[in-house]
Design an enzyme around this catalytic site. Structure first.
Site, mmCIF file in Angstrom:
data_model
loop_
_atom_site.group_PDB
_atom_site.id
_atom_site.type_symbol
_atom_site.label_atom_id
_atom_site.label_comp_id
_atom_site.label_asym_id
_atom_site.label_seq_id
_atom_site.Cartn_x
_atom_site.Cartn_y
_atom_site.Cartn_z
ATOM 1 N N SER A 132 38.353 10.118 -17.684
ATOM 2 C CA SER A 132 39.255 11.036 -16.962
ATOM 3 C C SER A 132 38.569 11.901 -15.913
ATOM 4 O O SER A 132 39.256 12.516 -15.096
ATOM 5 C CB SER A 132 39.950 11.965 -17.946
ATOM 6 O OG SER A 132 41.122 11.373 -18.421
ATOM 7 N N TYR A 151 42.829 18.645 -20.899
ATOM 8 C CA TYR A 151 44.019 18.108 -21.564
ATOM 9 C C TYR A 151 44.858 19.258 -22.127
ATOM 10 O O TYR A 151 44.912 20.326 -21.545
ATOM 11 C CB TYR A 151 43.650 17.106 -22.667
ATOM 12 C CG TYR A 151 42.610 16.089 -22.287
ATOM 13 C CD1 TYR A 151 42.728 15.343 -21.112
ATOM 14 C CD2 TYR A 151 41.514 15.843 -23.101
ATOM 15 C CE1 TYR A 151 41.785 14.393 -20.781
ATOM 16 C CE2 TYR A 151 40.573 14.891 -22.775
ATOM 17 C CZ TYR A 151 40.701 14.176 -21.617
ATOM 18 O OH TYR A 151 39.777 13.241 -21.288
ATOM 19 N N TYR A 200 42.593 2.353 -11.160
ATOM 20 C CA TYR A 200 42.394 3.472 -12.100
ATOM 21 C C TYR A 200 41.433 3.053 -13.227
ATOM 22 O O TYR A 200 40.479 3.777 -13.548
ATOM 23 C CB TYR A 200 43.758 3.920 -12.658
ATOM 24 C CG TYR A 200 43.676 4.876 -13.817
ATOM 25 C CD1 TYR A 200 43.228 6.180 -13.644
ATOM 26 C CD2 TYR A 200 44.049 4.476 -15.103
ATOM 27 C CE1 TYR A 200 43.145 7.060 -14.715
ATOM 28 C CE2 TYR A 200 43.974 5.344 -16.174
ATOM 29 C CZ TYR A 200 43.522 6.635 -15.983
ATOM 30 O OH TYR A 200 43.435 7.502 -17.048
ATOM 31 N N VAL A 252 37.302 10.803 -22.097
ATOM 32 C CA VAL A 252 37.168 10.304 -23.475
ATOM 33 C C VAL A 252 35.893 9.479 -23.701
ATOM 34 O O VAL A 252 35.594 9.104 -24.833
ATOM 35 C CB VAL A 252 38.407 9.501 -23.945
ATOM 36 C CG1 VAL A 252 39.620 10.387 -24.115
ATOM 37 C CG2 VAL A 252 38.693 8.321 -23.037
ATOM 38 N N LYS A 301 39.423 11.575 -12.331
ATOM 39 C CA LYS A 301 40.633 12.193 -11.764
ATOM 40 C C LYS A 301 40.268 13.294 -10.770
ATOM 41 O O LYS A 301 40.991 13.541 -9.805
ATOM 42 C CB LYS A 301 41.517 12.753 -12.889
ATOM 43 C CG LYS A 301 42.127 11.640 -13.751
ATOM 44 C CD LYS A 301 42.686 12.146 -15.067
ATOM 45 C CE LYS A 301 43.331 11.006 -15.853
ATOM 46 N NZ LYS A 301 43.542 11.298 -17.258
HETATM 47 N N1 GLN Z 1 40.911 5.470 -19.297
HETATM 48 C C1 GLN Z 1 41.417 6.463 -20.181
HETATM 49 C C2 GLN Z 1 42.915 6.310 -20.350
HETATM 50 O O1 GLN Z 1 43.589 6.072 -19.402
HETATM 51 C C3 GLN Z 1 41.070 7.821 -19.628
HETATM 52 C C4 GLN Z 1 41.637 8.933 -20.435
HETATM 53 C C5 GLN Z 1 40.754 10.088 -20.660
HETATM 54 O O2 GLN Z 1 39.566 10.138 -20.425
HETATM 55 N N2 GLN Z 1 41.397 11.077 -21.196
HETATM 56 O O3 GLN Z 1 43.429 6.425 -21.417
#
Ligand code: GLN
Length: 307
Positions: A62, A238, A186, A256, A65
């Site tokens: 994530s 989050y 993505y 994650v 992003k």
């Molecule tokens: N690739 C992961 C997903 O889309 C990224 C999510 C994350 O790091 N929170 O679920």
């Protein structure tokens, strides 16, 4: 002095590792070793202070992003970007589809999956994956970043929830491009392999107002950087962003894969890596190490004492 504080922060963070678990909804991430913990601090005067598993590569997840939002703000401008995504914390899990269907057509913010997928939809006509990879290398001050093919494959094989988000956005005419290609980009950006050092580099460029501290090149405008850091502060952790803002008080973004990138205004970039995660998906060791550092060095943005 900073070295000792970094070591103490690492030791503090390490105590919490057993309270978390590695992400396994992307099977390849489930192979990570939960005892890893690394911490890197970079300052504008060129100093690097680090402790623990800072050489270890892991995937950006994530945290990409942040880079996508920055690239979109640079390329498309503020008004266009925020006509596609909102700027509000969602209070829901990063991969939630709920509010997108019930509360709003536009994703709540660029730091949740729906928002990032929409932002990538804006980027895709202009940028190929290779362009974005170059951008990530520059902004992370790390030329060795590459695609982790195994994680990418694993993400793609298990990524139907993200495809569902893409199709829901398309059904609302918010996403205009090709859903599968957008979501594929993505997945690739999530699967870039970085270290705690790369994250400290990214945090430092943001702390330095968008200028690369080593070569003086401006990578991002001041307005882009201000917007990105504000959204990191309000939405970057989050549905634990509020608690994190109170306890740590630094704009941060987690992934994650176990990374957290933190940016302390004018003072330092911090990268942590610890794949043992709390129940919201944030690195449990990294989060506690940051809380320790914030307390000891007075890094909280509302701390009236200075370090
Ligand atoms: N690739 C992961 C997903 O889309 C990224 C999510 C994350 O790091 N929170 O679920």
């Amino acid at each position: 002095m900073l070295q000792e504080t970094a070591k103490a922060a690492w030791e503090y963070g390490r105590q919490f590792l057993m309270n978390g678990r590695v992400a396994d909804y992307i099977p390849e991430l489930g192979k990570a070793n939960p005892v890893y913990l690394g911490l890197c601090i970079k300052t504008p005067d060129g100093k690097t202070v680090e402790y623990g598993d800072v050489e270890q590569r892991f995937t950006m997840q994530s945290i990409c992003k942040v880079v996508c939002l920055a690239a979109a703000l640079q390329q498309e401008g503020f008004d266009k970007v925020f006509s596609h995504v909102m700027m509000e914390p969602s209070g829901d899990a990063f991969n939630s589809i709920l509010k997108l269907d019930t509360a709003s057509n536009r994703p709540f913010n660029p730091m949740i999956n729906a928002g990032a997928i929409e932002i990538i939809n804006l980027l895709a006509p202009t940028f190929a994956f290779s362009d974005l990879l170059e951008f990530v290398r520059a902004i992370c001050m790390d030329d060795d970043i590459v695609l982790d093919e195994a994680v990418y494959r694993s993400e793609s094989e298990t990524g139907d929830r993200n495809r569902a988000i893409g199709y829901l956005l398309k059904s609302k005419d918010v996403l205009t491009g090709d859903v599968l290609q957008t979501v594929d980009l993505y997945f690739k950006l999530c699967s870039l392999s970085i270290t705690a050092r790369s994250l400290a580099g990214l945090g430092l460029v943001l702390a330095n107002g968008g200028v690369h501290p080593e070569n003086g090149i401006r990578l991002l405008s001041a307005q882009t950087v201000r917007t990105v850091k504000t959204l990191m502060f309000t939405c970057g952790m989050y549905d634990r962003s509020g608690e994190f803002a109170v306890r740590v008080g630094i704009p941060c973004k987690s992934g994650v894969g176990g990374g957290i990138m933190a940016s302390v205004e004018n003072r330092m970039g911090i990268g942590t890596f610890g794949p043992s995660l709390d129940e919201k998906g944030n690195s449990i060791g990294g989060g506690h190490a940051l809380e320790y550092l914030s307390r000891e060095l007075h890094l909280h943005i509302f701390d009236s004492e200075t370090g």
